[in-house]
Scaffold this active site. Structure first.
Site, PDB file in Angstrom:
ATOM      1  N   GLU A  61      -6.111 -10.872  -1.455  1.00  6.11           N
ATOM      2  CA  GLU A  61      -6.970 -10.683  -0.276  1.00  6.11           C
ATOM      3  C   GLU A  61      -8.440 -10.622  -0.683  1.00  6.11           C
ATOM      4  O   GLU A  61      -9.172  -9.712  -0.284  1.00  6.11           O
ATOM      5  CB  GLU A  61      -6.566  -9.397   0.462  1.00  6.11           C
ATOM      6  CG  GLU A  61      -5.095  -9.367   0.843  1.00  6.11           C
ATOM      7  CD  GLU A  61      -4.691  -8.142   1.649  1.00  6.11           C
ATOM      8  OE1 GLU A  61      -5.556  -7.449   2.192  1.00  6.11           O
ATOM      9  OE2 GLU A  61      -3.468  -7.890   1.732  1.00  6.11           O
ATOM     10  N   GLU A 102       0.793  -1.242   0.000  1.00  3.56           N
ATOM     11  CA  GLU A 102       0.000   0.000   0.000  1.00  3.56           C
ATOM     12  C   GLU A 102       0.827   1.295   0.000  1.00  3.56           C
ATOM     13  O   GLU A 102       0.540   2.219   0.751  1.00  3.56           O
ATOM     14  CB  GLU A 102      -0.950  -0.003   1.205  1.00  3.56           C
ATOM     15  CG  GLU A 102      -1.872  -1.217   1.224  1.00  3.56           C
ATOM     16  CD  GLU A 102      -2.805  -1.239   2.423  1.00  3.56           C
ATOM     17  OE1 GLU A 102      -2.695  -0.370   3.307  1.00  3.56           O
ATOM     18  OE2 GLU A 102      -3.656  -2.147   2.479  1.00  3.56           O
TER      19      GLU A 102
HETATM   20  C1  XIL Z   1      -6.268  -6.619   8.187  1.00  2.00           C
HETATM   21  C2  XIL Z   1      -6.541  -7.763   9.160  1.00  2.00           C
HETATM   22  O1  XIL Z   1      -7.337  -8.735   8.539  1.00  2.00           O
HETATM   23  C3  XIL Z   1      -7.232  -7.212  10.392  1.00  2.00           C
HETATM   24  O2  XIL Z   1      -7.401  -8.228  11.364  1.00  2.00           O
HETATM   25  C4  XIL Z   1      -6.411  -6.067  10.999  1.00  2.00           C
HETATM   26  O3  XIL Z   1      -7.120  -5.503  12.069  1.00  2.00           O
HETATM   27  C5  XIL Z   1      -6.142  -5.002   9.939  1.00  2.00           C
HETATM   28  O4  XIL Z   1      -5.521  -5.605   8.812  1.00  2.00           O
HETATM   29  N1  XIL Z   1      -4.912  -4.917   3.630  1.00  2.00           N
HETATM   30  C6  XIL Z   1      -3.927  -5.760   4.067  1.00  2.00           C
HETATM   31  C7  XIL Z   1      -4.177  -6.666   5.209  1.00  2.00           C
HETATM   32  O5  XIL Z   1      -2.863  -5.824   3.436  1.00  2.00           O
HETATM   33  O6  XIL Z   1      -3.020  -6.895   5.964  1.00  2.00           O
HETATM   34  C8  XIL Z   1      -5.273  -6.139   6.082  1.00  2.00           C
HETATM   35  O7  XIL Z   1      -5.530  -7.110   7.089  1.00  2.00           O
HETATM   36  C9  XIL Z   1      -6.490  -5.827   5.263  1.00  2.00           C
HETATM   37  C10 XIL Z   1      -6.203  -4.753   4.254  1.00  2.00           C
END
Ligand code: XIL
Length: 438
Positions: A352, A241
């Site tokens: 994701e 990101e």
């Molecule tokens: C999220 C987790 O799933 C949550 O439990 C935590 O509170 C915040 O992060 N982008 C990403 C992930 O790259 O690491 C994130 O994961 C979601 C958004």
């Protein structure tokens, strides 16, 4: 292990794999260009052929007289029950169904591995795993030990949070995506401060010190994971990101909430990939990962960034997080992003995936199944046509109740419900005939 007396059935698995195989030959502009695909409303998505094609040549004389005429086609039974308990029946395996295309992964939290029903399902369904949180800097950086045993340029790490997950992968032949090394979020502010101070008046270290901290952090994570669990991690999200065009920076870099940017400057991404390449095992793939990658300005900035790092030889892939909605992005925009990323010559991981559905009415769950099916149909077509090299698809969670999206109210984004039953979404991912494509 499953409780005694619960017999798993293989018949549905065979049937569904057959369905996937039939769809595999269906009209997606097939490799040989033999079939005329029905044009679709959106690029990349074409309706599957309803009739199987005739074989090219038929033997004119049977070698021996046939008994009764035997059916040569698999009977088409269309699934109507989408809620199948993984405790009662053996489900078709997602990773098996897609094995000729990409590995199929799931993000988990460490506590989920204490549930045997879940671990049974995970091992059966997935061949890739991501730690939902346990490998992020705020979990690995040990401030107390850093203060007592570290140096100004070398923090001390602790791997208690992710050891069990890495071991689980190693024991079960599951590969892991290492997530994530350099990220503005879930990285404590004290990591950027002189003396690792967490006081309000703490001051940033110099760029030089921060680069050394970054290198030592990446080195220690990779050395530990690769020596303790050799061969488990196959890909690293090196930087997560780093692009946020809304911040107004020329190259679209995230500035406002990125201490990495503020302390090191815009080349922190290139430096992270340089260090990652230096310490990674040669077969490990290095990824840039981001969300909303299909937004035009973000997509363009990512392509420019990746091209630059690729020239330096330090990147192998782009991770598209894909926390998507029920109608946004359009499949068209999603396809464009994949194709533009693929044109840079790197691999694509869908890292994701979830769909932010906010109602579990029957109608909505079926619509979600359809959206998953369209997405996977698109991925399949992009692979079949050679337009993109998509090597992994990872769901961001196993069951709806465990999804990170539930923080803001109830969401139903994944393939299984809290009873470990399949949802229509699961069958959509398998391109099951019971889920409509349109
Ligand atoms: C999220 C987790 O799933 C949550 O439990 C935590 O509170 C915040 O992060 N982008 C990403 C992930 O790259 O690491 C994130 O994961 C979601 C958004």
């Amino acid at each position: 292990m499953l409780p005694k007396g619960l017999r798993r059935k293989k018949s549905s698995a065979c049937f569904l794999l057959a369905v996937v195989l039939i769809l595999g030959t269906a009209g997606c502009g097939g490799k040989n260009g033999e079939e005329e695909a029905t044009p679709s409303a959106e690029p990349g998505i074409t309706a599957p052929a309803t009739e199987p094609t005739e074989p090219a040549s038929q033997p004119t004389q049977p070698e021996e007289p046939t008994k009764a005429a035997e059916p040569t086609e698999i009977p088409k039974e269309v699934r109507t029950n989408f809620y199948v308990s993984s405790l009662d029946e053996e489900l078709p395996s997602l990773s098996e169904a897609w094995k000729d295309y990409f590995s199929v992964g799931v993000a988990l939290t460490a506590n989920e591995l204490n549930n045997e029903f879940k671990t049974d399902l995970i091992v059966q369904q997935f061949n890739s795993m991501t730690c939902g949180n346990e490998m992020k800097p705020d979990f690995l950086l040990d401030r107390a030990k850093t203060l007592s045993e570290g140096t100004e340029t070398c923090p001390v790490l602790s791997f208690r949070s992710c050891d069990g997950m890495l071991q689980f992968c190693m024991d079960n032949g599951i590969k892991m995506r290492g997530h994530t090394l350099v990220w503005h979020s879930q990285t404590p502010d004290w990591f950027f401060m002189e003396g690792y101070s967490n006081h309000q008046d703490a001051v940033f270290v110099s760029r030089e010190v921060m680069l050394e901290r970054m290198e030592n952090y990446i080195r220690q994570v990779m050395e530990y994971v690769n020596t303790t669990y050799p061969g488990v991690v196959y890909a690293w999200d090196v930087v997560n990101e780093a692009i946020a065009p809304g911040d107004g920076e020329e190259n679209g870099m995230r500035v406002d909430d990125s201490l990495w940017y503020q302390v090191i400057g815009p080349d922190f991404v290139e430096k992270a990939f340089e260090y990652a390449r230096k310490y990674a095992d040669p077969e490990q793939k290095l990824f840039y990962n981001d969300f909303n990658t299909y937004e035009t300005s973000k997509r363009i900035a990512i392509v420019n960034l990746v091209n630059k790092i690729r020239e330096q030889g330090n990147i192998d892939g782009i991770g598209m997080q894909s926390h998507i909605g029920m109608s946004s992005p359009t499949m068209d925009d999603y396809e464009t992003a994949i194709c533009k990323f693929a044109e840079t010559g790197v691999e694509i991981h869908i890292t994701e995936l979830d769909i932010g559905l906010d109602s579990d009415s029957e109608e909505n769950l079926l619509k979600e199944g359809k959206r998953y099916k369209r997405l996977f149909f698109l991925l399949k077509n992009l692979m079949d046509s050679g337009k993109a090299n998509i090597t992994n698809v990872t769901f961001w969670g196993l069951t709806d109740d465990g999804s990170w999206l539930n923080k803001d109210g109830k969401r139903y984004p994944l393939l299984f419900n809290q009873l470990l039953e399949t949802k229509p979404a699961f069958w959509g991912v398998l391109l099951d005939d019971g889920i409509p494509l349109y």
